[in-house]
Design an enzyme around this catalytic site. Structure first.
Site, mmCIF file in Angstrom:
data_model
loop_
_atom_site.group_PDB
_atom_site.id
_atom_site.type_symbol
_atom_site.label_atom_id
_atom_site.label_comp_id
_atom_site.label_asym_id
_atom_site.label_seq_id
_atom_site.Cartn_x
_atom_site.Cartn_y
_atom_site.Cartn_z
ATOM 1 N N ARG A 196 40.968 39.868 44.291
ATOM 2 C CA ARG A 196 42.115 39.006 43.465
ATOM 3 C C ARG A 196 41.749 37.522 43.445
ATOM 4 O O ARG A 196 41.395 37.318 44.705
ATOM 5 C CB ARG A 196 43.542 39.438 43.513
ATOM 6 N N HIS A 197 42.166 36.759 42.583
ATOM 7 C CA HIS A 197 42.066 35.323 42.866
ATOM 8 C C HIS A 197 43.100 35.008 44.150
ATOM 9 O O HIS A 197 43.972 35.912 44.552
ATOM 10 C CB HIS A 197 42.623 34.631 41.658
ATOM 11 N N ASN A 203 52.225 33.097 40.650
ATOM 12 C CA ASN A 203 52.681 34.396 41.580
ATOM 13 C C ASN A 203 53.928 34.103 42.346
ATOM 14 O O ASN A 203 54.800 34.778 42.745
ATOM 15 C CB ASN A 203 51.497 34.567 42.580
ATOM 16 N N ARG A 249 42.555 30.250 37.631
ATOM 17 C CA ARG A 249 42.911 30.635 39.175
ATOM 18 C C ARG A 249 41.775 31.536 39.820
ATOM 19 O O ARG A 249 41.354 31.297 40.949
ATOM 20 C CB ARG A 249 44.190 31.513 39.181
ATOM 21 N N GLU A 270 43.132 38.411 32.654
ATOM 22 C CA GLU A 270 44.233 39.533 33.115
ATOM 23 C C GLU A 270 44.817 40.143 31.812
ATOM 24 O O GLU A 270 44.702 39.576 30.902
ATOM 25 C CB GLU A 270 45.443 38.728 33.912
ATOM 26 N N HIS A 335 41.818 39.750 38.388
ATOM 27 C CA HIS A 335 43.128 39.866 38.566
ATOM 28 C C HIS A 335 43.863 41.282 38.645
ATOM 29 O O HIS A 335 43.101 42.238 38.724
ATOM 30 C CB HIS A 335 43.764 39.396 37.270
HETATM 31 O O1 F6P Z 1 51.879 39.349 38.591
HETATM 32 C C1 F6P Z 1 50.406 38.982 38.594
HETATM 33 C C2 F6P Z 1 49.788 39.795 37.539
HETATM 34 O O2 F6P Z 1 48.391 39.751 37.607
HETATM 35 C C3 F6P Z 1 50.472 39.382 36.322
HETATM 36 O O3 F6P Z 1 49.816 38.299 35.630
HETATM 37 C C4 F6P Z 1 50.039 40.840 35.404
HETATM 38 O O4 F6P Z 1 50.914 40.751 34.269
HETATM 39 C C5 F6P Z 1 50.606 41.704 36.251
HETATM 40 O O5 F6P Z 1 49.917 41.334 37.535
HETATM 41 C C6 F6P Z 1 50.006 43.032 36.113
HETATM 42 O O6 F6P Z 1 50.317 43.865 36.978
HETATM 43 P P1 F6P Z 1 51.435 45.007 36.414
HETATM 44 O O7 F6P Z 1 50.843 45.867 35.355
HETATM 45 O O8 F6P Z 1 51.734 45.873 37.679
HETATM 46 O O9 F6P Z 1 52.639 44.587 35.815
#
Ligand code: F6P
Length: 417
Positions: A196-197, A203, A249, A270, A335
């Site tokens: 991951r970044h 975050n 990022r 992402e 991501h």
């Molecule tokens: O929180 C970091 C992240 O990369 C968000 O930008 C993204 O929406 C999320 O994780 C995805 O994870 P989840 O599907 O568990 O919400």
């Protein structure tokens, strides 16, 4: 395009049958694969019969693609198989891969020694291959096999590489053949690096999506990444490339890598959270409680309003996966959601569980892909603290509840440590 699929491995059926017949003092030798060995032939045909029965049952409840994983190296066997399948109204594609490259053969045998459940030595596999070659008949697009659908992939020691494609009759068949042609099918083992970044400003603020910069700790991770790779035996003379998303990022995370090629892919961006982009999970739960619950209930299928679902991401990363199948020594910096999809593909994790896999920040993942779908995972921690962005089902808090043992998919990555 998403298709249900299942592998029916003839070797598994053969092992099941033999295990019940052999005692601990007898075992199969390479002559078992000699086509003049009637006893061996009978057992192998029986394994096919059992696999076909299970396949037929599977097709009663599923639409999709079944993979009959066995060696069908003579015309008479393929004719028999085709007739059996057509009686079940199943239309097969035969896949042949050929190489006369002795170095590749050695590499493949060594990979088999490591991962085949047969647990045999080099001489056994060498002898087994010789037995197959004695009776091997290549697919023939001019004579009696001209009506079969097949793809024949050849990679010769003199450098010649060729694919012959015969009688493709549907869109699905062409998609399957496209996929197979992209597989680096003769490379028995490869290494893929995932990360991951580094921790981002969003975050830290518990916000999802956006295009924020790295936090101070995230930047430290970016600086440490080249060292982590070096400690894992990566040397600067190795040809290695990094693929990132187009977001700030991941690019900041890749900036200190000593690679010739750093390639940004939009497909690695992402998951698009649509209307919820830039919000915290708490804000989403408060503002859109029904959506919040719906996503928890079916995280793979749920699509954010104006955004994407995990299913959308899987389809979007398909070109990246195709390119990845052809490559080795690639580091992908992307991501949380996208990494889950890539990780699930290599680790064979069911779709409904994949969005719940925990992939922590500041951790380099080494995947060693081997035959038989085996994949060795190593987690290399940078030991730089970072927040957790993991959200358990049923809550809007982030951070893993380590006491909650019921969430088995969450621990999938941790278990491989
Ligand atoms: O929180 C970091 C992240 O990369 C968000 O930008 C993204 O929406 C999320 O994780 C995805 O994870 P989840 O599907 O568990 O919400």
């Amino acid at each position: 395009m998403m298709i249900n699929s299942k592998i029916f491995n003839i070797g598994d059926y053969r092992r099941k049958q033999l295990d019940s017949q052999l005692d601990e003092f007898t075992s199969v030798d390479a002559d078992f694969y000699n086509f003049e060995n009637q006893e061996g032939l009978k057992i192998r045909l029986n394994a096919y019969e059992n696999a076909l029965k299970d396949m037929e049952k599977w097709f009663l409840n599923n639409e999709g693609v079944a993979i009959l994983d066995g060696t069908s190296s003579t015309r008479s066997h393929r004719k028999w198989l085709l007739e059996r399948l057509r009686r079940l109204h199943i239309e097969p594609i035969f896949i042949e891969s050929f190489s006369d490259d002795k170095d590749l053969e050695k590499l493949n045998i060594n990979a088999l020694i490591k991962s085949s459940p047969d647990k045999k030595d080099f001489d056994f596999y060498e002898e087994k291959i010789k037995n197959y070659i004695k009776f091997y008949e290549s697919m023939n697009e001019y004579n009696d096999e001209k009506d079969y659908t097949f793809v024949k992939l050849m990679k010769k020691a003199d450098g010649m590489e060729q694919a012959v494609i015969n009688k493709v009759q549907s869109y699905l068949e062409s998609k399957i053949i496209f996929y197979v042609m992209n597989l680096n099918y003769l490379n028995p083992s490869k290494v893929i690096w995932l990360s991951r970044h580094g921790e981002s400003v969003y975050n830290v603020e518990k916000k999802i999506g956006g295009d924020s910069k790295l936090s101070e700790r995230g930047l430290l991770y970016a600086k440490k990444l080249p060292q982590l790779l070096k400690e894992q035996g990566f040397d600067e003379n190795n040809q290695m490339s990094a693929w990132t998303s187009t977001l700030v990022r991941t690019n900041e995370t890749a900036q200190f890598l000593p690679f010739d090629q750093i390639l940004p892919w939009r497909a690695l961006n992402e998951l698009d959270a649509g209307l919820c982009d830039g919000m915290t999970y708490e804000e989403i739960e408060e503002k859109y409680p029904e959506d919040f619950k719906e996503r928890d209930d079916d995280k793979f299928e749920y699509r954010y309003k104006g955004g994407e679902s995990y299913k959308d991401v899987v389809l979007r990363v398909e070109p990246v996966m195709m390119e990845l199948e052809r490559q080795s020594n690639v580091l992908i910096i992307t991501h949380q959601a996208v990494l889950r999809c890539i990780y699930a593909y290599f680790m064979n994790i069911p779709q409904d569980q994949s969005p719940w896999v925990a992939i922590p920040l500041h951790t380099l993942i080494k995947l060693e892909v081997r035959p038989y779908g085996a994949c060795k995972v190593s987690l290399i921690k940078a030991n730089i603290p970072a927040v957790s962005t993991y959200k358990e089902k049923g809550t809007s808090n982030v951070g893993e509840d380590v006491s909650n043992k019921s969430n088995s998919s969450r621990s999938l990555l941790a278990d491989t440590n």
